[in-house]
Design a protein around this motif. Sequence first.
Motif: not given
Length: 161
Positions: A26-33, A77-78, A83-88, A91-102
């Motif tokens: 669901t999360d990935l589909t929402q991102f693609l949308d 992020r996962t 994708l990086q491990r599979a060499s696809l 660059v990981n666009p989520t790598e240095d992304l700060p997480m929203v604080k709880l």
Amino acid sequence: MLVEKFLKYIRYELNHSVHTVLSYSTDLTQFLDFLKVSEEEFSPATVTQEDVRAWVYELTNRKMAVASVRRKVQSLRTFYRWLQRASLVEVNPTEDLPMVKLPSRLPVKLPRSSPGLPASPRSTPVMATDSTFPRESGTSAPVSLSHTPWPRPPKRPQSGI
């Protein structure tokens, strides 16, 4: 195609639960949308950190719970780590992304005289001969050793030290 492979990977290789896989899907589909692309047209290498930040900004503007936004970002992020491990992707666009604080939640302090609770832990006297045994229901209750059906063990001789 890539999203399906990733979901199979987390289900069967990482042994994630069906509910986790469904949430990631669901999360990935929402991102693609959000990107306005179909799964077939999706090219993960073209996604930038600005795209991910804009998605997070949109989620928070929709008054989505912080925990939900964090889970969605973690799903993405996962996916990109896979994708990086599979060499696809390089660059990981989520790598240095700060997480929203709880938001931190402070503990709720009970009033001193709550119904059904002792005023303090020391207000209930406990005899030295009492012991606690589990009941069948899984709860415990104090039981006096003088009322047990078995005999007491013999006293050990005290040394003169």
